[in-house]
Motif scaffolding. Structure first.
Motif, PDB file in Angstrom:
ATOM      1  N   GLU A   7       0.830  -1.199   0.000  1.00 47.51           N
ATOM      2  CA  GLU A   7       0.000   0.000   0.000  1.00 47.51           C
ATOM      3  C   GLU A   7       0.871   1.258   0.000  1.00 47.51           C
ATOM      4  O   GLU A   7       0.592   2.231  -0.707  1.00 47.51           O
ATOM      5  CB  GLU A   7      -0.933   0.012   1.212  1.00 47.51           C
ATOM      6  CG  GLU A   7      -1.849   1.236   1.259  1.00 47.51           C
ATOM      7  CD  GLU A   7      -2.700   1.299   2.525  1.00 47.51           C
ATOM      8  OE1 GLU A   7      -3.611   2.134   2.584  1.00 47.51           O
ATOM      9  OE2 GLU A   7      -2.411   0.509   3.463  1.00 47.51           O
TER      10      GLU A   7
ATOM     11  N   ASN B 172       1.118   4.067  -3.205  1.00 46.26           N
ATOM     12  CA  ASN B 172       0.796   5.483  -3.022  1.00 46.26           C
ATOM     13  C   ASN B 172       2.027   6.378  -3.206  1.00 46.26           C
ATOM     14  O   ASN B 172       2.059   7.511  -2.722  1.00 46.26           O
ATOM     15  CB  ASN B 172       0.170   5.703  -1.653  1.00 46.26           C
ATOM     16  CG  ASN B 172      -1.288   5.280  -1.602  1.00 46.26           C
ATOM     17  OD1 ASN B 172      -2.188   6.056  -1.957  1.00 46.26           O
ATOM     18  ND2 ASN B 172      -1.524   4.034  -1.182  1.00 46.26           N
TER      19      ASN B 172
ATOM     20  N   LYS C  27      -0.461   4.120   4.154  1.00 47.70           N
ATOM     21  CA  LYS C  27      -0.329   4.588   2.777  1.00 47.70           C
ATOM     22  C   LYS C  27       0.703   5.709   2.649  1.00 47.70           C
ATOM     23  O   LYS C  27       1.274   5.931   1.564  1.00 47.70           O
ATOM     24  CB  LYS C  27      -1.682   5.053   2.235  1.00 47.70           C
ATOM     25  CG  LYS C  27      -2.246   6.284   2.936  1.00 47.70           C
ATOM     26  CD  LYS C  27      -3.570   6.705   2.311  1.00 47.70           C
ATOM     27  CE  LYS C  27      -4.112   7.987   2.982  1.00 47.70           C
ATOM     28  NZ  LYS C  27      -5.393   8.404   2.349  1.00 47.70           N
ATOM     29  N   ASP C  28       0.973   6.427   3.748  1.00 48.90           N
ATOM     30  CA  ASP C  28       1.897   7.550   3.671  1.00 48.90           C
ATOM     31  C   ASP C  28       2.914   7.588   4.802  1.00 48.90           C
ATOM     32  O   ASP C  28       3.457   8.631   5.133  1.00 48.90           O
ATOM     33  CB  ASP C  28       1.134   8.864   3.650  1.00 48.90           C
ATOM     34  CG  ASP C  28       0.236   9.049   4.873  1.00 48.90           C
ATOM     35  OD1 ASP C  28       0.191   8.130   5.717  1.00 48.90           O
ATOM     36  OD2 ASP C  28      -0.429  10.106   4.979  1.00 48.90           O
TER      37      ASP C  28
END
Length: 694
Positions: A395, A399, A570-571
């Protein structure tokens, strides 16, 4: 982590020890405090300190030249007469005899009379040592290693049945009672604590000069009388045309493979290097661009063609890579690049004494070769990057996040200003963090376990100061300094002396180390206070020779984190302590997989087991009970197979001895190694594994 000093010692190795290390039993049933590193097989040496001798010797009164001038003739007489009892009378009961490819045709470190006696009894008659004399280029000296320990060190030369040899020895006043000047003037007060012997030439051949008679023709001589010029001769030699075969095939064109090939070239032994990448020295030039060697250039000279004195003190890896490529060209080494060897299907014919190996060339063609010797020089870091599998990685990358292992990391302009997490706190982690800092990145370093730190500009230079002028006019040559380094003591003795140097470096680095402690950086002093080299042969990591990164950590320009990544988002990441952090990129400076070592990766599990090769935490070099490697540059149970990996100086010295051993065999000399080499427990059943401290 605050570290509490342990009463009675000035060092702390608790962060790298198993729990309760002082009382818990080691792998061989010996308390870990009495063995080296984690590996509970190699007993710790007991140097003749003043406490052990029972007095304070008056070393200042000793005339070292007179003492050695009396001791050596007596010792030489016993050796030449092959009188084992008389020889042992010159050696302390707990003394050591290290031999490198001379008496034993192996690398052995024999401790105590009970181990030295059978070796001498079996090998002296076969060796025929004679004409023992002081080395004229290395006069005897008083070697002071502290207020409580000194030796009289001397170097000697000799002839033996098949050539010449060299030796180094340390004397201590074991037979004295009070250590008075009168006692120390009596040669009978002194005995050898360590002695080392090694081959230097074989039947007139030496590994630096070869046989110059071959090169005395007025013009290039074609031995087949085909009127080939130099270029044509080199092409045919490199390609092994007309059915000719290399005697030695070396896998890997890093510094170790090149040094070996250079020795064989000099000795007239047909050789071939198989390199999977596009050029020699590729492994150095392909790493992160800011990489520089952490060992001084003057310690890293190559055989025959040393580095220029004006080169940087700490050589950039890219400059080294370029030099290695030129070295291969200048030395006329035979290399097939972009080629692969099919090791899994390699077969050794015991009757013929040759391998059958298939090589796939860069153009896809295959060649079948039949060398007598197959040498694995693919490095000591393993073959597979240690990349953990952490939930959420996909993931994060989907991203736009970047995940890379340190071995594949290349900083570019695209990294400018990114938020980066570096997992690890060893050499690569610090080097990459420094590089990222230069690119304006925000960096968090995850320090999972404690790190040994020593400054390059102060401490490393101080430790290597005696070698700084090697090869310069008026100073000792590198090969003479190598003799002292690798013959005067086996590793168990060296291990006990390491903490003496580390005491000096801790004083030199006191301000640096304190600045790191203030920001919570976890430090340790190496096993038994011995620093990086007390760990190198066992763990292969866990230390950093600081060339600038530590100031960023101390100034909090690089953030420290003492946890592990639990999962990716995701980040960013979430740590196991419950905290989280945004990130654009994560670099795993987490080393290499333990499961694939050099022989195992090339030739498979069964060959690795046959050769006692295991790569595991706690004994990276697989040292045997004698304290020397059972794998590195040693004869293996599989005849015709060799494995070697180490730093430049070690490879420089031992490649010469191994090449001379191969030359002796080519000349018809019996090079059967001295037997009864202790192996130690099988590492797959070695008992308790060391903890994975995080």
């Amino acid at each position: 982590m605050t570290q509490t000093p342990v009463p009675g010692r000035d060092w702390n190795d608790d962060p790298i020890r198993p729990p309760n290390a002082e009382s818990q039993i080691g792998w061989a049933g010996v308390p870990l405090s009495e063995t080296l590193g984690y590996y509970g097989v190699i007993k710790r040496a007991k140097p003749p300190t003043n406490d052990r001798l029972g007095f304070v010797p008056d070393y200042a009164s000793v005339d070292v030249n007179k003492l050695v001038g009396q001791f050596l003739p007596s010792f030489a007489k016993a050796l030449e007469a092959q009188d084992v009892d008389a020889i042992l009378g010159h050696i302390d009961e707990g003394g050591y005899w290290k031999d490198v490819e001379m008496l034993t045709w192996d690398i052995r470190a024999l401790a105590g009379h009970e181990n030295i006696r059978p070796m001498l009894t079996e090998r002296l008659a076969k060796t025929g040592i004679k004409n023992i004399r002081i080395n004229p280029y290395m006069p005897p000296s008083l070697e002071k290693l502290g207020d409580d320990l000194s030796f009289v060190l001397f170097h000697f030369e000799f002839a033996f049945a098949h050539g010449t040899g060299i030796g180094a020895a340390r004397l201590s006043p074991f037979a004295a009672k009070t250590g008075s000047a009168a006692e120390l003037a009596d040669v009978k007060s002194w005995k050898l604590y360590t002695i080392g012997t090694s081959i230097e030439t074989v039947d007139g051949w030496d590994s630096e000069n070869g046989d110059k008679v071959r090169y005395q023709h007025a013009k290039v001589h074609d031995p087949l009388r085909k009127a080939r010029n130099y270029r044509q001769l080199r092409e045919d030699e490199r390609e092994y045309k007309d059915g000719s075969q290399p005697t030695v095939v070396i896998v890997g064109a890093g510094h170790t493979g090149l040094v070996l090939a250079a020795r064989f070239k000099v000795l007239g032994i047909p050789h071939l290097i198989i390199e999977k990448e596009e050029c020699a020295g590729y492994s150095w030039g392909s790493r992160y661009e800011s990489l520089s060697l952490h060992g001084p250039t003057f310690t890293n000279h190559l055989p025959c063609i040393p580095f220029p004195h004006w080169f940087p003190l700490f050589l950039p890896a890219q400059q080294l890579s370029k030099f290695l490529q030129l070295y291969a060209e200048m030395m006329d080494l035979n290399i097939w690049t972009k080629s692969h060897i099919d090791g899994k299907n390699a077969v050794y014919n015991e009757k013929e004494g040759r391998w059958t190996v298939s090589i796939t060339r860069s153009d896809g063609t295959k060649r079948v070769l039949h060398p007598k010797h197959l040498m694995v020089a693919t490095g000591m870091t393993g073959t597979m990057p240690n990349m953990p599998d952490i939930p959420g990685m996909d993931e994060f990358q989907q991203n736009g996040g970047l995940i890379v292992h340190s071995s594949r990391h290349r900083t570019s302009s695209e990294w400018e200003g990114k938020k980066c997490i570096v997992v690890g706190a060893g050499t690569s982690a610090h080097d990459i963090s420094y590089e990222l800092k230069d690119h304006g990145c925000q960096i968090t370093m995850i320090q999972r376990s404690a790190t040994h730190v020593m400054s390059v500009e102060k401490s490393v230079r101080a430790l290597f100061k005696p070698r700084e002028n090697a090869n310069r006019r008026g100073f000792q040559q590198t090969d003479l300094m190598d003799q002292a380094m690798y013959l005067k003591q086996p590793y168990p003795v060296e291990y006990e002396l390491l903490n003496r140097g580390q005491r000096i470096t801790r004083e030199l680095d006191a301000e640096l180390l304190q600045s790191l402690r203030k920001v919570g950086y976890r430090l340790h002093d190496g096993y038994h206070g011995g620093g990086a080299y007390s760990m190198f042969l066992f763990d292969q990591g866990g230390f950093y020779w600081d060339n600038g990164c530590c100031k960023f950590i101390a100034n909090k320009e690089i953030t420290l984190k003492h946890s592990e990544i639990d999962f990716f988002t995701k980040d960013g990441v979430v740590y196991k302590d419950g905290t989280s952090e945004k990130a654009d990129a994560v670099v795993f400076a987490t080393g290499w997989m333990n499961s694939k070592s050099a022989i195992q990766a090339l030739l498979g599990d069964e060959m690795a087991k046959k050769c006692h090769e295991r790569w595991e935490k706690g004994n990276a070099f697989f040292l045997g009970p004698e304290g020397e490697s059972l794998i590195n540059y040693c004869p293996l149970p599989q005849k015709g197979l060799w494995s070697m990996y180490h730093q430049f100086a070690f490879s420089r010295f031992h490649s010469a001895r191994l090449a001379l051993r191969i030359k002796a065999e080519e000349l018809g000399i019996d090079v059967t190694p001295y037997g009864n080499k202790p192996i130690g427990p099988s590492s797959t059943a070695a008992g308790r594994q060391p903890r994975n401290q995080c």
